[in-house]
Design a protein around this motif. Structure first.
Motif, mmCIF file in Angstrom:
data_model
loop_
_atom_site.group_PDB
_atom_site.id
_atom_site.type_symbol
_atom_site.label_atom_id
_atom_site.label_comp_id
_atom_site.label_asym_id
_atom_site.label_seq_id
_atom_site.Cartn_x
_atom_site.Cartn_y
_atom_site.Cartn_z
ATOM 1 N N LEU A 1 -38.261 16.273 -11.305
ATOM 2 C CA LEU A 1 -37.461 16.042 -10.092
ATOM 3 C C LEU A 1 -36.202 15.236 -10.411
ATOM 4 N N VAL A 2 -36.360 14.217 -11.258
ATOM 5 C CA VAL A 2 -35.231 13.348 -11.611
ATOM 6 C C VAL A 2 -34.127 14.150 -12.292
ATOM 7 N N VAL A 3 -34.520 15.000 -13.238
ATOM 8 C CA VAL A 3 -33.527 15.778 -13.984
ATOM 9 C C VAL A 3 -32.816 16.764 -13.055
ATOM 10 N N VAL A 4 -33.559 17.404 -12.151
ATOM 11 C CA VAL A 4 -32.931 18.349 -11.220
ATOM 12 C C VAL A 4 -31.939 17.609 -10.315
ATOM 13 N N ILE A 5 -32.338 16.456 -9.771
ATOM 14 C CA ILE A 5 -31.438 15.708 -8.879
ATOM 15 C C ILE A 5 -30.194 15.253 -9.652
ATOM 16 N N SER A 6 -30.395 14.718 -10.863
ATOM 17 C CA SER A 6 -29.248 14.237 -11.652
ATOM 18 C C SER A 6 -28.290 15.384 -11.970
ATOM 19 N N ALA A 7 -28.851 16.532 -12.373
ATOM 20 C CA ALA A 7 -28.013 17.643 -12.831
ATOM 21 C C ALA A 7 -27.324 18.362 -11.673
ATOM 22 N N GLU A 8 -27.952 18.392 -10.505
ATOM 23 C CA GLU A 8 -27.393 19.197 -9.407
ATOM 24 C C GLU A 8 -26.652 18.368 -8.365
ATOM 25 N N VAL A 9 -26.910 17.055 -8.290
ATOM 26 C CA VAL A 9 -26.255 16.242 -7.269
ATOM 27 C C VAL A 9 -25.183 15.338 -7.872
ATOM 28 N N PHE A 10 -25.549 14.561 -8.896
ATOM 29 C CA PHE A 10 -24.612 13.550 -9.408
ATOM 30 C C PHE A 10 -23.675 14.118 -10.481
ATOM 31 N N LEU A 11 -24.234 14.910 -11.400
ATOM 32 C CA LEU A 11 -23.429 15.407 -12.518
ATOM 33 C C LEU A 11 -22.186 16.199 -12.073
ATOM 34 N N PRO A 12 -22.300 17.142 -11.105
ATOM 35 C CA PRO A 12 -21.099 17.943 -10.785
ATOM 36 C C PRO A 12 -19.924 17.076 -10.336
ATOM 37 N N VAL A 13 -20.196 16.039 -9.543
ATOM 38 C CA VAL A 13 -19.114 15.204 -9.028
ATOM 39 C C VAL A 13 -18.506 14.371 -10.151
ATOM 40 N N PHE A 14 -19.349 13.711 -10.954
ATOM 41 C CA PHE A 14 -18.838 12.869 -12.046
ATOM 42 C C PHE A 14 -18.060 13.709 -13.051
ATOM 43 N N TYR A 15 -18.595 14.901 -13.350
ATOM 44 C CA TYR A 15 -17.948 15.729 -14.385
ATOM 45 C C TYR A 15 -16.587 16.228 -13.903
ATOM 46 N N ARG A 16 -16.532 16.626 -12.639
ATOM 47 C CA ARG A 16 -15.289 17.146 -12.090
ATOM 48 C C ARG A 16 -14.176 16.097 -12.127
ATOM 49 N N LEU A 17 -14.538 14.833 -11.888
ATOM 50 C CA LEU A 17 -13.528 13.784 -11.817
ATOM 51 C C LEU A 17 -13.079 13.310 -13.202
ATOM 52 N N GLY A 18 -13.803 13.712 -14.252
ATOM 53 C CA GLY A 18 -13.410 13.332 -15.611
ATOM 54 C C GLY A 18 -13.412 11.832 -15.844
ATOM 55 N N ILE A 19 -14.393 11.132 -15.258
ATOM 56 C CA ILE A 19 -14.388 9.668 -15.377
ATOM 57 C C ILE A 19 -15.100 9.223 -16.647
ATOM 58 N N THR A 20 -14.810 8.003 -17.085
ATOM 59 C CA THR A 20 -15.502 7.432 -18.246
ATOM 60 C C THR A 20 -16.588 6.479 -17.779
ATOM 61 N N SER A 21 -16.241 5.644 -16.789
ATOM 62 C CA SER A 21 -17.225 4.703 -16.245
ATOM 63 C C SER A 21 -17.654 5.203 -14.873
ATOM 64 N N THR A 22 -18.958 5.255 -14.614
ATOM 65 C CA THR A 22 -19.433 5.760 -13.316
ATOM 66 C C THR A 22 -18.889 4.895 -12.177
ATOM 67 N N TYR A 23 -18.565 3.639 -12.488
ATOM 68 C CA TYR A 23 -18.119 2.737 -11.418
ATOM 69 C C TYR A 23 -16.679 3.037 -10.983
ATOM 70 N N GLU A 24 -15.954 3.816 -11.810
ATOM 71 C CA GLU A 24 -14.631 4.287 -11.374
ATOM 72 C C GLU A 24 -14.771 5.102 -10.099
ATOM 73 N N TYR A 25 -15.875 5.818 -10.001
ATOM 74 C CA TYR A 25 -16.107 6.644 -8.809
ATOM 75 C C TYR A 25 -16.105 5.774 -7.546
ATOM 76 N N LEU A 26 -16.707 4.583 -7.656
ATOM 77 C CA LEU A 26 -16.806 3.721 -6.473
ATOM 78 C C LEU A 26 -15.424 3.319 -5.970
ATOM 79 N N GLU A 27 -14.475 3.124 -6.894
ATOM 80 C CA GLU A 27 -13.125 2.769 -6.452
ATOM 81 C C GLU A 27 -12.435 3.975 -5.814
ATOM 82 N N LEU A 28 -12.610 5.145 -6.423
ATOM 83 C CA LEU A 28 -11.960 6.345 -5.892
ATOM 84 C C LEU A 28 -12.492 6.678 -4.497
#
Length: 634
Positions: A111-138
């Motif tokens: 379940l963890v791998v499916v949620i990570s790969a289908e929910v969080f990964l697409p957004v982080f990958y699309r934004l091309g970020i290095t630190s996940t916390y950059e997302y919080l500022e954006l």
């Protein structure tokens, strides 16, 4: 299962353990040679990646492997750092003590791998970020980014200190393996290859270390099967000892491990690590394409399952061998996480070098976890604390600063290990408390990605609310530990022990358990308040769940009350229908996969702010600029 830590200032217990170790076999020169070889190969990989392909020219090369990694090594790397020495020593002991219900985690990992790969990964990958916390500022604002960054840094440093020290102590007390020599050697080698080789060195040393870990586990399982004359006997003993307790559907959330606590609580706890924790996210978003990134998570799932099965077999084999003479009750070892090294010396003493292989596998677990922590700490510090405030730094300078940060955090982690030896109980408590950070942070990211109307005020109130509730239940559980009927340890016996053996002598009652927070606060069992047996007895796996849900619910309510519904959020920060549908477009060429996801973005480069060079159309320029865009390989 976090290892029960011990106190090195109890010499009688340490010498007692040493005496027991002498009776079951001890370390030879060959064992040290095997261990040294493992450290040497790790260091050589670091040196190779420091100079391979023109070295680490930019901070992107150093922190993200130039975003050119492929799925298999990243998958093995994710598996390796998930599996610290805590897993190698703690999980078999957990199964020995509480039974194989722990294996329900196999469903949780899926379940963890499916949620990570289908929910969080697409957004982080699309934004091309290095630190996940950059997302919080954006998505929200820079203050939330700062909150996330600081919490992550404190949590990771605490965790790394314990990860280095606790296993070293367990191995030292049973095998006589030099404690500080091992701590300093692993710390220095780790810092060395992280500082020289960056993310590529971290990933490839992890691949090598996974091999060592599997070899260590396999040697124990194979020898145990030979000693017990077949798997049938191991399973038979485990069955009669109540160890094959796979199904316990008790819905009571106060029970430590049941099917539901592991499935629901475990999913929230581990999604906090795989979905949003910098140490894991940094590696899968360093893959060449989004398809490779997802693939790395799914391959890593197979690795997690393999390790779980190995640990389960070790635990059941250990029970089968010691089912009528438990070394822990007989005071031959002073804590549960010493059982595995004790077993190794007991059944493998006639094979020179093999106990060394097992110790190398435990330390491989430590190395892989610590190296990914050091690399993640360096990335977060450079991206979140240095780049936004020093905008004029060149890529070359940032690359050197990243290396300096790796060196600095390596030193900090060794220092934390030294601190762990002095403040064991307190540090363990501090770690549990910072473990509570994962829940509210997961809630914060979930709000950002899944809820279009969440606004900065709602997110902040939700984070604080989730944090307060998590700390309340977490600190309460530290002060008033749950009663044995909640944790349900299974029976152990010493009925078959040879009374003449060193384990049962009169002076063996000493223990090296660390003082826990309970003993430090001097609370008696009679003074337990009403909350202690309900709220504070909540299964530890639910701490994260409570934090996440409070953050999400509170965040949504406050956002709606403060006009969140009126704000206009750019769709690229949210999980969209296209993200889910793009899984079914395997027929397209891989480069198109990236471009297609980005084509509908209604923004111009200026929107992204000029201070962060990562947020440009790296992926959009593939057609014009095939080799390098902004210094990053694509």
């Amino acid at each position: 299962a976090a290892p029960a830590s011990r106190d090195k200032h109890n010499p009688s217990a340490a010498s007692a353990c040493a005496a027991a170790a002498m009776s079951i076999g001890h370390f030879t020169v060959w064992d040290y040679v095997v261990f040294g070889a493992m450290l040497l190969v790790s260091a050589v990989i670091g040196v190779y990646y420091a100079f391979a392909g023109g070295g680490q020219q930019t901070s992107k090369d150093f922190l993200m492997g130039g975003r050119s990694m492929s799925a298999l090594p990243v998958a093995l790397s994710l598996t390796a750092s998930f599996m610290s020495a805590v897993t190698v020593l703690g999980t078999p002991a957990e199964i020995y003590r509480y039974g194989a219900i722990f294996c329900i985690f196999a469903i949780t990992y899926f379940l963890v791998v499916v949620i990570s790969a289908e929910v969080f990964l697409p957004v982080f990958y699309r934004l091309g970020i290095t630190s996940t916390y950059e997302y919080l500022e954006l998505r929200f604002n820079k203050y939330l980014r700062l909150c996330g960054t600081i919490l992550f840094i404190i949590q990771t440093i605490l965790y790394t200190g314990i990860v280095i020290y606790a296993p070293a102590l367990a191995l030292n007390q049973v095998t006589g393996f030099d404690l500080w020599g091992a701590v300093v050697a692993t710390g220095i080698v780790c810092t060395f290859y992280c500082t020289l080789g960056g993310l590529k060195a971290v990933v490839w040393t992890d691949v090598f270390q996974v091999g060592i870990m599997v070899a260590g586990f396999s040697s124990v399982i194979i020898r145990a099967v030979v000693v017990q004359e077949g798997i049938g006997r191991i399973l038979n003993d485990s069955y009669h000892g109540g160890r094959l307790n796979f199904w316990d559907f008790n819905p009571n959330p106060l029970q430590r491990h049941t099917f539901w606590t592991i499935l629901i609580g475990g999913t929230f706890t581990w999604t906090g690590i795989y979905g949003v924790n910098q140490s894991q996210v940094q590696r899968y978003i360093a893959c060449k394409t989004r398809f490779q990134a997802k693939l790395s998570l799914y391959i890593n799932l197979l690795g997690l399952w393999a390790i779980l099965v190995c640990a389960m077999f070790c635990g059941l084999a250990m029970y089968s061998i010691y089912h009528d003479c438990d070394p822990w009750t007989a005071k031959r070892v002073s804590a549960l996480d010493q059982l595995m090294p004790y077993l190794v010396l007991d059944i493998l003493q006639d094979f020179p070098g093999v106990p060394g292989l097992f110790v190398a596998s435990a330390y491989s677990g430590t190395l892989s976890t610590v190296s990914s922590s050091i690399n993640a700490l360096a990335a977060v510090t450079v991206e979140d604390l240095i780049k936004p405030y020093f905008t004029s730094l060149s890529e070359k300078k940032l690359s050197w600063i990243s290396k300096g940060m790796s060196l600095f955090y390596g030193g900090v982690c060794i220092a934390m290990a030294a601190l762990a030896s002095l403040l064991g109980g307190l540090l363990q408590a501090a770690l549990s408390i910072f473990g509570m950070v994962g829940g509210p942070l997961l809630g914060l990211f979930s709000l950002g990605i899944l809820s279009p109307f969440a606004n900065p005020i709602g997110a902040f109130v939700g984070l604080i609310g989730g944090f307060i509730v998590s700390l309340w239940v977490g600190i309460g559980a530290q002060i008033y530990p749950p009663l044995p009927e909640r944790t349900m340890p299974l029976n152990l016996t010493t009925i078959g022990c040879d009374t003449g053996s060193p384990g049962t002598g009169g002076n063996w009652t000493t223990t090296t358990e660390m003082p826990t927070l309970t003993t430090l606060v001097h609370l008696q069992g009679t003074e337990r308040p009403v909350l202690a047996d309900y709220w504070y007895s909540l299964s530890y796996l639910y701490f994260s769940t409570v934090g996440t849900l409070v953050t999400i619910v509170l965040g949504m309510i406050v956002s709606l009350l403060t006009g969140g519904i009126k704000q206009n959020i750019d769709r690229k920060f949210l999980l969209t229908k296209e993200d889910l549908l793009s899984n079914f477009s395997f027929s397209k060429p891989k480069t198109n996969e990236k471009v297609e996801v980005l084509n509908w973005k209604p923004f111009t480069m200026a929107d992204e702010g000029t201070d962060n060079p990562v947020f440009n159309h790296i992926e959009m320029n593939i057609t014009e600029n095939k080799d390098k865009v902004n210094g990053a390989h694509v």
